[in-house]
Enzyme design. Structure first.
Site, PDB file in Angstrom:
ATOM      1  N   TYR A 116       0.836  -1.205   0.000  1.00  0.00           N
ATOM      2  CA  TYR A 116       0.000   0.000   0.000  1.00  0.00           C
ATOM      3  C   TYR A 116       0.874   1.259   0.000  1.00  0.00           C
ATOM      4  CZ  TYR A 116      -3.595  -3.414   1.341  1.00  0.00           C
ATOM      5  OH  TYR A 116      -4.419  -4.505   1.403  1.00  0.00           O
ATOM      6  N   HIS A 168       0.336 -11.938   0.994  1.00  0.00           N
ATOM      7  CA  HIS A 168      -0.724 -11.130   0.354  1.00  0.00           C
ATOM      8  C   HIS A 168      -1.528 -11.931  -0.678  1.00  0.00           C
ATOM      9  CE1 HIS A 168      -1.583  -6.589  -0.334  1.00  0.00           C
ATOM     10  NE2 HIS A 168      -2.668  -7.289  -0.489  1.00  0.00           N
TER      11      HIS A 168
HETATM   12  P1  NDP Z   1     -13.873  -0.617   1.579  1.00  0.00           P
HETATM   13  O1  NDP Z   1     -15.002  -1.535   1.228  1.00  0.00           O
HETATM   14  O2  NDP Z   1     -13.397  -0.597   2.970  1.00  0.00           O
HETATM   15  O3  NDP Z   1     -14.312   0.865   1.135  1.00  0.00           O
HETATM   16  C1  NDP Z   1     -13.513   1.996   1.363  1.00  0.00           C
HETATM   17  C2  NDP Z   1     -14.238   3.221   0.770  1.00  0.00           C
HETATM   18  O4  NDP Z   1     -15.510   3.375   1.412  1.00  0.00           O
HETATM   19  C3  NDP Z   1     -13.507   4.523   0.953  1.00  0.00           C
HETATM   20  O5  NDP Z   1     -13.728   5.288  -0.213  1.00  0.00           O
HETATM   21  C4  NDP Z   1     -14.193   5.184   2.146  1.00  0.00           C
HETATM   22  O6  NDP Z   1     -14.184   6.600   2.080  1.00  0.00           O
HETATM   23  C5  NDP Z   1     -15.613   4.677   1.987  1.00  0.00           C
HETATM   24  N1  NDP Z   1     -16.273   4.522   3.298  1.00  0.00           N
HETATM   25  C6  NDP Z   1     -15.732   4.052   4.447  1.00  0.00           C
HETATM   26  N2  NDP Z   1     -16.654   4.027   5.429  1.00  0.00           N
HETATM   27  C7  NDP Z   1     -17.805   4.491   4.895  1.00  0.00           C
HETATM   28  C8  NDP Z   1     -19.100   4.706   5.412  1.00  0.00           C
HETATM   29  N3  NDP Z   1     -19.409   4.427   6.678  1.00  0.00           N
HETATM   30  N4  NDP Z   1     -20.046   5.202   4.564  1.00  0.00           N
HETATM   31  C9  NDP Z   1     -19.768   5.497   3.275  1.00  0.00           C
HETATM   32  N5  NDP Z   1     -18.554   5.298   2.724  1.00  0.00           N
HETATM   33  C10 NDP Z   1     -17.583   4.803   3.535  1.00  0.00           C
HETATM   34  O7  NDP Z   1     -12.690  -0.925   0.533  1.00  0.00           O
HETATM   35  P2  NDP Z   1     -11.140  -1.226   0.639  1.00  0.00           P
HETATM   36  O8  NDP Z   1     -10.723  -1.624  -0.719  1.00  0.00           O
HETATM   37  O9  NDP Z   1     -10.405  -0.116   1.276  1.00  0.00           O
HETATM   38  O10 NDP Z   1     -11.048  -2.527   1.575  1.00  0.00           O
HETATM   39  C11 NDP Z   1     -10.861  -2.442   2.979  1.00  0.00           C
HETATM   40  C12 NDP Z   1      -9.447  -2.830   3.376  1.00  0.00           C
HETATM   41  O11 NDP Z   1      -9.212  -4.200   3.099  1.00  0.00           O
HETATM   42  C13 NDP Z   1      -8.336  -2.113   2.607  1.00  0.00           C
HETATM   43  O12 NDP Z   1      -8.175  -0.773   2.982  1.00  0.00           O
HETATM   44  C14 NDP Z   1      -7.176  -3.015   2.891  1.00  0.00           C
HETATM   45  O13 NDP Z   1      -6.654  -2.781   4.190  1.00  0.00           O
HETATM   46  C15 NDP Z   1      -7.839  -4.398   2.793  1.00  0.00           C
HETATM   47  N6  NDP Z   1      -7.741  -4.998   1.445  1.00  0.00           N
HETATM   48  C16 NDP Z   1      -7.031  -6.180   1.314  1.00  0.00           C
HETATM   49  C17 NDP Z   1      -6.862  -6.764   0.079  1.00  0.00           C
HETATM   50  C18 NDP Z   1      -6.066  -8.024  -0.036  1.00  0.00           C
HETATM   51  O14 NDP Z   1      -5.754  -8.446  -1.165  1.00  0.00           O
HETATM   52  N7  NDP Z   1      -5.741  -8.687   1.056  1.00  0.00           N
HETATM   53  C19 NDP Z   1      -7.452  -6.185  -1.146  1.00  0.00           C
HETATM   54  C20 NDP Z   1      -8.247  -4.997  -0.894  1.00  0.00           C
HETATM   55  C21 NDP Z   1      -8.381  -4.450   0.354  1.00  0.00           C
HETATM   56  P3  NDP Z   1     -13.198   7.560   2.918  1.00  0.00           P
HETATM   57  O15 NDP Z   1     -11.848   6.881   2.961  1.00  0.00           O
HETATM   58  O16 NDP Z   1     -13.205   8.817   2.141  1.00  0.00           O
HETATM   59  O17 NDP Z   1     -13.773   7.754   4.290  1.00  0.00           O
END
Ligand code: NDP
Length: 273
Positions: free
Chosen positions: A52, A110
């Site tokens: 990341y 990962h």
């Molecule tokens: P998420 O499903 O967590 O969505 C994140 C997005 O949703 C951001 O744009 C955030 O906005 C928004 N958001 C957060 N909370 C709310 C809410 N309560 N209401 C409305 N919108 C909201 O997606 P991610 O892809 O970030 O997945 C979560 C985590 O999982 C990652 O950050 C990472 O740590 C992990 N991950 C692991 C992977 C792997 O291969 N092992 C692959 C992908 C993710 P804002 O930030 O502006 O608040």
């Protein structure tokens, strides 16, 4: 906050993701503040990875946990191309420096890459013996990968799971539950996209005076052995996500969600982003 047991420790059922953090220096302070705010509200499990922001997210995490390392359950991930006998200890040292910590609570592969699983596992076990990591696990492993791994010491499998991507309910989720390996759901709110505009989700949210994202999170963590790791930078998102752990969905809500987002009736390939 509610907790569950993961390899001998209690961890919150809702933690904090960090993908896309550490990429833009102008957002650094906001991202550090968001993680601190989440920790204060009990979302003490923080998920990051060397990938990341090419180390940038780990630096954000390092700053957020400064002075409160012991309050936090730190999860990081090694790139598959570093997952060799030689590469893992070096990658781990780099992560530890960025995280400004002398240990990682949970270190994950990962996704599967070119190195044999036995070699990666042996390197993880050495790091554990040396006290550099507390436990280890995997990410993006399907049932056949888990069977091949056949390692009771594997603490978790972190995979894509949300209302729109329910494929793991057919086989992987029950497999992990049977083997007492908690599953970590990534992209739990569909990356804040179309899912949150779904009419059924909106109706249920309105009935409970909550938001669609909170319904999506509560739906995931109502299940045994499942942790969600939403990523949020906006303070109001952080607060709403922490509060979602208390939301109790009713039978009627679950039935409506099953109508709107069908459970799998046969094996589906593991979804990934
Ligand atoms: P998420 O499903 O967590 O969505 C994140 C997005 O949703 C951001 O744009 C955030 O906005 C928004 N958001 C957060 N909370 C709310 C809410 N309560 N209401 C409305 N919108 C909201 O997606 P991610 O892809 O970030 O997945 C979560 C985590 O999982 C990652 O950050 C990472 O740590 C992990 N991950 C692991 C992977 C792997 O291969 N092992 C692959 C992908 C993710 P804002 O930030 O502006 O608040």
């Amino acid at each position: 906050m509610r907790f569950l047991e993961l390899a001998g420790v209690q961890v919150p059922v809702i933690g904090q993701g960090t993908w896309r953090m550490g990429e833009d220096p102008s957002r650094h302070a906001e991202e550090v503040a968001a993680l601190r705010r989440g920790i204060e509200q009990g979302m003490t499990l923080i998920d990051t990875a060397e990938m990341y922001g090419e180390g940038g997210a780990e630096k954000v995490v390092g700053e957020a946990i400064a002075g409160q390392r012991d309050q936090v359950f730190l999860v990081s991930k090694v790139y598959p191309h570093n997952a060799s006998k030689k590469g893992i200890p070096q990658a781990c040292e780099r992560s530890l420096r960025r995280l400004n910590s002398d240990y990682i609570d949970l270190y994950l592969l990962h996704w599967r890459g070119q190195y044999p699983l036995e070699e990666t596992v042996e390197a993880f076990e050495r790091l554990r013996d040396a006290g550099k990591i507390g436990r280890w696990g995997v990410s993006n492993f399907d049932v056949d990968d888990m069977q091949e791994l056949a390692a009771p010491a594997c603490a978790t499998n972190q995979v894509l799971y949300n209302l729109e991507e329910r494929g793991i309910e057919f086989d992987l989720l029950p497999w992990c539950q049977q083997h007492h390996q908690p599953l970590m759901a990534y992209c739990p709110i569909g990356q804040g996209g179309q899912l949150l505009a779904h009419p059924t989700l909106k109706q249920i949210a309105a009935r409970h005076s909550v938001t669609p994202a909170q319904v999506a999170l509560a739906w995931i963590v109502r299940q045994d052995g499942v942790i969600a790791i939403p990523k949020a930078v906006r303070p109001e998102h952080v607060d709403l996500n922490a509060q979602a752990a208390q939301l109790q969905l009713e039978t009627g809500d679950l039935e409506a969600l099953d109508q709107a987002f069908r459970a799998p009736h046969r094996k589906q390939r593991l979804a990934m982003v």
